[in-house]
Motif scaffolding. Structure first.
Motif, PDB file in Angstrom:
ATOM      1  N   PRO A 104       0.827  -1.015   0.026  1.00  0.00           N
ATOM      2  CA  PRO A 104       0.020  -0.136  -0.006  1.00  0.00           C
ATOM      3  C   PRO A 104       0.719   1.328  -0.053  1.00  0.00           C
TER       4      PRO A 104
ATOM      5  N   LEU B 256      -3.419   6.163  -1.934  1.00  0.00           N
ATOM      6  CA  LEU B 256      -4.996   5.974  -1.314  1.00  0.00           C
ATOM      7  C   LEU B 256      -5.412   7.158  -1.016  1.00  0.00           C
ATOM      8  N   HIS B 257      -4.677   8.069  -0.511  1.00  0.00           N
ATOM      9  CA  HIS B 257      -5.103   9.718  -0.292  1.00  0.00           C
ATOM     10  C   HIS B 257      -5.625  10.366  -1.525  1.00  0.00           C
TER      11      HIS B 257
ATOM     12  N   GLY C 258      -5.792   2.140  -6.455  1.00  0.00           N
ATOM     13  CA  GLY C 258      -6.316   2.348  -4.878  1.00  0.00           C
ATOM     14  C   GLY C 258      -6.970   1.152  -4.132  1.00  0.00           C
TER      15      GLY C 258
ATOM     16  N   ALA D 257      -6.169  -0.961  -0.858  1.00  0.00           N
ATOM     17  CA  ALA D 257      -6.872  -0.719   0.007  1.00  0.00           C
ATOM     18  C   ALA D 257      -7.319  -2.332   0.535  1.00  0.00           C
TER      19      ALA D 257
ATOM     20  N   SER E 100      -3.983  -3.871   1.924  1.00  0.00           N
ATOM     21  CA  SER E 100      -3.613  -3.449   3.230  1.00  0.00           C
ATOM     22  C   SER E 100      -4.542  -4.135   4.407  1.00  0.00           C
TER      23      SER E 100
ATOM     24  N   VAL F  60     -12.577   2.284  -1.686  1.00  0.00           N
ATOM     25  CA  VAL F  60     -11.441   2.323  -0.995  1.00  0.00           C
ATOM     26  C   VAL F  60     -11.864   2.950   0.505  1.00  0.00           C
TER      27      VAL F  60
ATOM     28  N   LEU G 237     -11.219   1.089   4.302  1.00  0.00           N
ATOM     29  CA  LEU G 237     -10.083   1.784   5.264  1.00  0.00           C
ATOM     30  C   LEU G 237     -10.821   2.114   6.531  1.00  0.00           C
TER      31      LEU G 237
END
Length: 207
Positions: free
Chosen positions: A28, A33-34, A109, A113, A116, A182, A186
């Motif tokens: 990740p 991801l942001h 992404g 996710a 992770s 995502v 998360l």
């Protein structure tokens, strides 16, 4: 990556499921991801209707009174904010939040996710077959001890009995595989996938 299949009460189920490293085995990256989460939340925002200001109101611009001697202020425009039907002074402006993001970055992404959660917080179950009673489902999940916030993803469609039983359970959310995203993955402590969900998610990226 092989993962033991569990039952809904947390006990060991039958067999294992082989997760694709291309989907569940990536490292990740916080920046990817942001970007995806920012894109997702920005596109959820609604667009407020702008108010009509002085230049937007369709009223005459003719001077409607004498400059002096009328006993009133020297107005020159009916669209002024002080009149009924006039424009709004310093009104709300239209703001658009249509952020674009490359489709490949969005797919990456989602893979990150899932990866992770595969490192900690992923559970694979055989199916979501339950009685359809909320009380029974609460007792079953209490034995599993998967945390306060659990996201359950099923295959093509969510099992009707499970969806009905989970409707009023705080912290438990249910999605079909097509709705996997995502942000929801998360923000939950545990991600629970059915075998059908794993197949759908892997086919989504391989197809």
């Amino acid at each position: 990556m092989k993962v033991q299949v569990l039952n809904l009460d947390g006990t060991a189920g039958t067999g294992e499921v082989d997760l694709s490293d291309d989907v569940f085995g990536l490292a990740p990256r916080a920046d990817i991801l942001h970007r995806v989460i920012t894109w997702q939340l920005e596109n959820r925002r609604g667009i407020a209707r702008a108010t009509r200001e002085r230049s937007d109101v369709a009223r005459t611009g003719k001077k409607f009174g004498r400059q002096k001697g009328g006993g009133t202020a020297r107005h020159g425009d009916r669209a002024a904010p002080v009149f009924i039907g006039g424009g709004k002074a310093h009104g709300a402006r239209r703001r658009e939040f249509d952020v674009s993001l490359n489709k490949k970055v969005r797919a990456l992404g989602l893979k990150m996710a899932l990866s992770s959660k595969a490192q900690g917080g992923l559970v694979v179950v055989d199916s979501l077959d339950v009685e359809g009673k909320t009380k029974a489902l609460v007792a079953t999940l209490a034995k599993a001890n998967w945390g306060k916030k659990v996201l359950v993803i099923d295959g093509e469609a969510v099992n009707d009995n499970f969806a009905r039983a989970a409707r009023n359970i705080v912290g438990l959310n249910v999605l079909p595989a097509v709705g996997a995203n995502v942000y929801d993955i998360l923000k939950h402590d545990t991600l629970v996938l059915t075998r059908a969900a794993v197949e759908k998610l892997e086919a989504r990226f391989n197809g």
